[in-house]
Design a protein around this motif. Structure first.
Motif, PDB file in Angstrom:
ATOM      1  N   THR A   1       0.194  -0.776  10.896  1.00 18.47           N
ATOM      2  CA  THR A   1      -0.751  -0.298   9.889  1.00 18.47           C
ATOM      3  C   THR A   1      -1.719  -1.408   9.526  1.00 18.47           C
ATOM      4  O   THR A   1      -1.475  -2.584   9.759  1.00 18.47           O
ATOM      5  CB  THR A   1      -0.026   0.171   8.609  1.00 18.47           C
ATOM      6  OG1 THR A   1       0.526  -0.978   7.943  1.00 18.47           O
ATOM      7  CG2 THR A   1       1.082   1.153   8.941  1.00 18.47           C
ATOM      8  N   ASP A   2      -2.818  -1.012   8.914  1.00 20.75           N
ATOM      9  CA  ASP A   2      -3.820  -1.985   8.470  1.00 20.75           C
ATOM     10  C   ASP A   2      -3.596  -2.392   7.023  1.00 20.75           C
ATOM     11  O   ASP A   2      -4.374  -3.153   6.458  1.00 20.75           O
ATOM     12  CB  ASP A   2      -5.234  -1.386   8.596  1.00 20.75           C
ATOM     13  CG  ASP A   2      -5.591  -1.131  10.049  1.00 20.75           C
ATOM     14  OD1 ASP A   2      -5.136  -1.902  10.897  1.00 20.75           O
ATOM     15  OD2 ASP A   2      -6.318  -0.148  10.309  1.00 20.75           O
ATOM     16  N   GLY A   3      -2.539  -1.836   6.414  1.00 14.50           N
ATOM     17  CA  GLY A   3      -2.301  -2.119   5.003  1.00 14.50           C
ATOM     18  C   GLY A   3      -1.727  -3.497   4.789  1.00 14.50           C
ATOM     19  O   GLY A   3      -1.526  -4.290   5.711  1.00 14.50           O
ATOM     20  N   ASP A   4      -1.441  -3.815   3.527  1.00 14.24           N
ATOM     21  CA  ASP A   4      -0.854  -5.093   3.148  1.00 14.24           C
ATOM     22  C   ASP A   4       0.615  -5.067   3.512  1.00 14.24           C
ATOM     23  O   ASP A   4       1.457  -4.636   2.756  1.00 14.24           O
ATOM     24  CB  ASP A   4      -1.037  -5.311   1.635  1.00 14.24           C
ATOM     25  CG  ASP A   4      -0.335  -6.561   1.143  1.00 14.24           C
ATOM     26  OD1 ASP A   4      -0.040  -7.435   1.965  1.00 14.24           O
ATOM     27  OD2 ASP A   4      -0.090  -6.656  -0.076  1.00 14.24           O
ATOM     28  N   SER A   5       0.921  -5.528   4.714  1.00 12.34           N
ATOM     29  CA  SER A   5       2.294  -5.500   5.193  1.00 12.34           C
ATOM     30  C   SER A   5       3.168  -6.386   4.320  1.00 12.34           C
ATOM     31  O   SER A   5       2.723  -7.415   3.802  1.00 12.34           O
ATOM     32  CB  SER A   5       2.344  -5.980   6.642  1.00 12.34           C
ATOM     33  OG  SER A   5       3.653  -6.011   7.124  1.00 12.34           O
ATOM     34  N   ALA A   6       4.430  -5.982   4.174  1.00 14.49           N
ATOM     35  CA  ALA A   6       5.340  -6.730   3.311  1.00 14.49           C
ATOM     36  C   ALA A   6       5.492  -8.171   3.785  1.00 14.49           C
ATOM     37  O   ALA A   6       5.514  -9.099   3.003  1.00 14.49           O
ATOM     38  CB  ALA A   6       6.697  -6.043   3.262  1.00 14.49           C
ATOM     39  N   ASP A   7       5.620  -8.399   5.071  1.00 11.85           N
ATOM     40  CA  ASP A   7       5.711  -9.741   5.654  1.00 11.85           C
ATOM     41  C   ASP A   7       5.737  -9.608   7.169  1.00 11.85           C
ATOM     42  O   ASP A   7       5.564  -8.529   7.709  1.00 11.85           O
ATOM     43  CB  ASP A   7       6.952 -10.497   5.165  1.00 11.85           C
ATOM     44  CG  ASP A   7       8.224  -9.692   5.327  1.00 11.85           C
ATOM     45  OD1 ASP A   7       8.328  -8.952   6.319  1.00 11.85           O
ATOM     46  OD2 ASP A   7       9.098  -9.797   4.459  1.00 11.85           O
ATOM     47  N   ASP A   8       5.949 -10.696   7.850  1.00  6.15           N
ATOM     48  CA  ASP A   8       6.044 -10.655   9.311  1.00  6.15           C
ATOM     49  C   ASP A   8       7.471 -10.340   9.706  1.00  6.15           C
ATOM     50  O   ASP A   8       8.097 -11.052  10.486  1.00  6.15           O
ATOM     51  CB  ASP A   8       5.614 -12.000   9.913  1.00  6.15           C
ATOM     52  CG  ASP A   8       4.151 -12.286   9.641  1.00  6.15           C
ATOM     53  OD1 ASP A   8       3.829 -13.466   9.452  1.00  6.15           O
ATOM     54  OD2 ASP A   8       3.355 -11.329   9.627  1.00  6.15           O
ATOM     55  N   ALA A   9       7.983  -9.251   9.142  1.00  2.48           N
ATOM     56  CA  ALA A   9       9.406  -8.941   9.242  1.00  2.48           C
ATOM     57  C   ALA A   9       9.868  -8.734  10.658  1.00  2.48           C
ATOM     58  O   ALA A   9      10.897  -9.254  11.072  1.00  2.48           O
ATOM     59  CB  ALA A   9       9.707  -7.701   8.414  1.00  2.48           C
ATOM     60  N   SER A  10       9.153  -7.926  11.446  1.00  2.85           N
ATOM     61  CA  SER A  10       9.647  -7.602  12.769  1.00  2.85           C
ATOM     62  C   SER A  10       9.685  -8.829  13.647  1.00  2.85           C
ATOM     63  O   SER A  10      10.571  -8.990  14.484  1.00  2.85           O
ATOM     64  CB  SER A  10       8.787  -6.517  13.411  1.00  2.85           C
ATOM     65  OG  SER A  10       7.448  -6.943  13.529  1.00  2.85           O
ATOM     66  N   ASP A  32       0.844  -1.192   0.000  1.00  2.59           N
ATOM     67  CA  ASP A  32       0.000   0.000   0.000  1.00  2.59           C
ATOM     68  C   ASP A  32       0.885   1.250   0.000  1.00  2.59           C
ATOM     69  O   ASP A  32       1.583   1.536   0.974  1.00  2.59           O
ATOM     70  CB  ASP A  32      -0.912  -0.005   1.230  1.00  2.59           C
ATOM     71  CG  ASP A  32      -1.940   1.114   1.203  1.00  2.59           C
ATOM     72  OD1 ASP A  32      -1.542   2.283   1.043  1.00  2.59           O
ATOM     73  OD2 ASP A  32      -3.141   0.824   1.366  1.00  2.59           O
ATOM     74  N   GLN A  33       0.833   2.009  -1.082  1.00  2.00           N
ATOM     75  CA  GLN A  33       1.750   3.144  -1.227  1.00  2.00           C
ATOM     76  C   GLN A  33       1.415   4.306  -0.290  1.00  2.00           C
ATOM     77  O   GLN A  33       2.309   5.001   0.189  1.00  2.00           O
ATOM     78  CB  GLN A  33       1.734   3.621  -2.683  1.00  2.00           C
ATOM     79  CG  GLN A  33       2.267   2.565  -3.641  1.00  2.00           C
ATOM     80  CD  GLN A  33       2.281   3.033  -5.074  1.00  2.00           C
ATOM     81  OE1 GLN A  33       3.274   3.563  -5.558  1.00  2.00           O
ATOM     82  NE2 GLN A  33       1.188   2.825  -5.785  1.00  2.00           N
ATOM     83  N   MET A  34       0.140   4.534  -0.017  1.00  2.00           N
ATOM     84  CA  MET A  34      -0.227   5.618   0.888  1.00  2.00           C
ATOM     85  C   MET A  34       0.211   5.310   2.311  1.00  2.00           C
ATOM     86  O   MET A  34       0.703   6.193   3.022  1.00  2.00           O
ATOM     87  CB  MET A  34      -1.749   5.844   0.845  1.00  2.00           C
ATOM     88  CG  MET A  34      -2.202   7.075   1.632  1.00  2.00           C
ATOM     89  SD  MET A  34      -1.569   8.623   0.932  1.00  2.00           S
ATOM     90  CE  MET A  34      -1.049   9.486   2.391  1.00  2.00           C
ATOM     91  N   GLU A  35       0.062   4.054   2.741  1.00  2.00           N
ATOM     92  CA  GLU A  35       0.523   3.669   4.080  1.00  2.00           C
ATOM     93  C   GLU A  35       2.027   3.878   4.209  1.00  2.00           C
ATOM     94  O   GLU A  35       2.523   4.332   5.236  1.00  2.00           O
ATOM     95  CB  GLU A  35       0.171   2.210   4.382  1.00  2.00           C
ATOM     96  CG  GLU A  35      -1.303   1.961   4.635  1.00  2.00           C
ATOM     97  CD  GLU A  35      -1.834   2.745   5.827  1.00  2.00           C
ATOM     98  OE1 GLU A  35      -1.068   2.965   6.785  1.00  2.00           O
ATOM     99  OE2 GLU A  35      -2.998   3.152   5.805  1.00  2.00           O
ATOM    100  N   THR A  36       2.752   3.562   3.159  1.00  2.00           N
ATOM    101  CA  THR A  36       4.203   3.773   3.166  1.00  2.00           C
ATOM    102  C   THR A  36       4.528   5.249   3.367  1.00  2.00           C
ATOM    103  O   THR A  36       5.373   5.601   4.188  1.00  2.00           O
ATOM    104  CB  THR A  36       4.824   3.266   1.852  1.00  2.00           C
ATOM    105  OG1 THR A  36       4.679   1.848   1.779  1.00  2.00           O
ATOM    106  CG2 THR A  36       6.302   3.618   1.776  1.00  2.00           C
ATOM    107  N   ALA A  37       3.848   6.110   2.616  1.00  5.78           N
ATOM    108  CA  ALA A  37       4.106   7.553   2.724  1.00  5.78           C
ATOM    109  C   ALA A  37       3.824   8.056   4.142  1.00  5.78           C
ATOM    110  O   ALA A  37       4.596   8.854   4.691  1.00  5.78           O
ATOM    111  CB  ALA A  37       3.254   8.303   1.711  1.00  5.78           C
TER     112      ALA A  37
END
Length: 352
Positions: free
Chosen positions: A336-345, A112-117
Motif C-alpha cells: 500500500t501507499d499508506g503510512d505503513s506501520a514499519d518495515d515489518a515484513s 491509515d485506517q482506510m488502507e487497513t480496511a
C-alpha cells in the motif's frame, strides 16, 4: 361482478404476499455491541442491502449485545452451532479461533485506517487459505472484516512512553496475546467483563482501558478516567463470520450476493466508524475535562520496538498457519501507499 373480481384480486394478492412472507428466509445476525454502535450501523446497512438484493426473499434479524447472552463466547458458540448463523467476533474470539489474535497485534496495521480496511477485506488476505482454514477448522467462515477505529487508551495517569505504563492495571479483552503485548510495555493487564468495567475503573480496580473512541463514549468510560491517549498502535477489528454448514448450504447466487454486499460495505464501514468516532470524540470533549494526548512518531517508535517480539510469540502460540496469515497481512500492507506501520515484513524475512 366487478366488485367480486376486485375482492378476489385483492385476496389473491394478499395470499401471494403471505406466501412470499412465509417462504422468506430469516438470517439471524449476532452483534457484540449495543444498538447505536459501529457494528450496529454496519449491520443495519448489511440488512438493507441483503433484503434489497434478494427482493425480500431474505430478511435479516439483528441481535445486539445482550439479546443472545451475557458473554462473547455465548455468541461464538451460537454461530458455531448454527442457531445464529451470522455474527461478529473480535478480541475475545482468540479462545475460539486462536489465529484471529493476529488482528490484535500492535503496530502491524498502517496508521491509515482506510488502507487497513481495504487490505483486511482483500482477496489476498481474507480469502487466503491460511485465514479461511483458521476459521473453517472451527466450523466458521470469515466473510468480511470491519475495522472500527483506533484502539485508544484511557488512563488515570498520563502516558507518553512505555515507562509510564509500568505496573499500570490496564483492562484488556480476554485474549492471551493482548495480555502479553501489554506486559511487553511494562503494564499489568487484567481482564474484566465489559459490563463491569465502568465500576472497576471508578473504584480503582483498573487504572486504564483500551477501546475505540465510540465505545469510550457510549459506555461512559471517559467519565472515570483523566487521560485519553492516541498511539495509533492498532485498530479494533471485528470479523463478520458465518456458520460453515449454513454458508455452504447457500446457493451460488446467495454466496455471490454476500460477496457483493460485503465488498460494497468496505468503504461504507469506514465511513460509519469515522463518523461515529469523530462525533463521539467531540461529545467527550464537550462533556468532560479529559486530557487528550497524541503520541508523536518518536514516542510511538518506543512502543513499536517493544511490540515486535510479540509477533514471534503469536506464531509460537498458534502455529505455522498463524505465521502464514501474518506474513500475508504484512506483505499486503507493504504494497500500500499508506503510512505503513514499519518495515515489518523485511524484519520477518531476516529472522527466518
Amino acid at each position: 361482478m366487478k366488485l367480486h373480481k376486485l375482492v378476489v384480486g385483492i385476496t389473491a394478492c394478499g395470499l401471494l404476499s403471505a406466501a412470499a412472507t412465509a417462504n422468506a428466509e430469516t438470517w439471524r445476525f449476532g452483534l457484540e455491541e449495543i444498538e447505536g454502535s459501529v457494528q450496529h450501523g454496519y449491520a443495519e446497512e448489511f440488512k438493507k442491502l441483503v433484503e434489497e438484493k434478494t427482493d425480500g426473499d431474505v430478511t435479516v434479524e439483528l441481535l445486539p449485545y445482550g439479546t443472545w447472552g451475557s458473554t462473547y463466547s455465548s455468541l461464538y458458540d451460537a454461530v458455531q452451532s448454527g442457531s445464529i448463523p451470522l455474527g461478529f467476533g473480535s478480541g475475545a474470539l482468540g479462545g475460539t479461533v486462536p489465529e484471529s489474535q493476529l488482528l490484535s497485534l500492535n503496530f502491524v496495521m498502517p496508521a491509515d485506517q482506510m488502507e487497513t480496511a481495504k487490505v483486511l477485506n482483500s482477496d489476498e488476505f481474507l480469502k487466503s487459505d491460511a485465514w479461511q482454514e483458521s476459521f473453517r477448522q472451527r466450523g466458521l467462515v470469515p466473510i468480511a472484516e470491519l475495522a472500527e477505529g483506533y484502539q485508544v487508551w484511557t488512563s488515570s495517569k498520563a502516558i507518553h512512553e512505555p515507562k509510564d505504563m509500568k505496573g499500570l492495571k490496564i483492562r484488556v479483552m480476554d485474549n492471551s496475546l493482548l495480555r502479553e503485548g501489554y506486559k511487553a510495555y511494562g503494564a499489568s493487564p487484567i481482564s474484566i467483563a465489559y459490563g463491569e468495567l465502568y465500576s472497576a475503573l471508578q473504584q480503582g480496580q483498573a487504572d486504564a482501558n483500551i477501546q475505540p473512541v465510540f465505545a469510550h463514549e457510549e459506555m461512559g468510560f471517559y467519565e472515570v478516567q483523566d487521560y485519553m491517549i492516541f498511539a495509533k498502535q492498532a485498530q479494533f477489528v471485528a470479523t463478520l463470520m458465518a456458520n460453515e454448514d449454513w454458508y455452504e448450504d447457500l446457493s451460488d447466487d446467495q454466496q455471490s450476493m454476500l460477496d457483493a454486499v460485503t465488498e460494497e460495505l468496505v468503504e461504507k464501514g469506514y465511513s460509519i466508524q469515522d463518523e461515529f468516532n469523530t462525533e463521539r470524540l467531540e461529545t467527550i470533549k464537550e462533556k468532560s475535562n479529559i486530557e487528550i494526548i497524541e503520541l508523536d512518531d518518536e514516542q510511538r517508535d518506543k512502543f513499536r520496538e517493544l511490540a515486535k517480539p510479540v509477533r514471534e510469540s503469536f506464531v509460537d502460540d498458534v502455529g505455522e498457519r498463524g505465521g502464514e496469515a501474518l506474513d500475508i497481512l504484512l506483505s499486503a500492507f507493504d504494497k500500500t501507499d499508506g503510512d505503513s506501520a514499519d518495515d515489518a515484513s523485511a524484519d520477518e524475512d531476516e529472522e527466518k
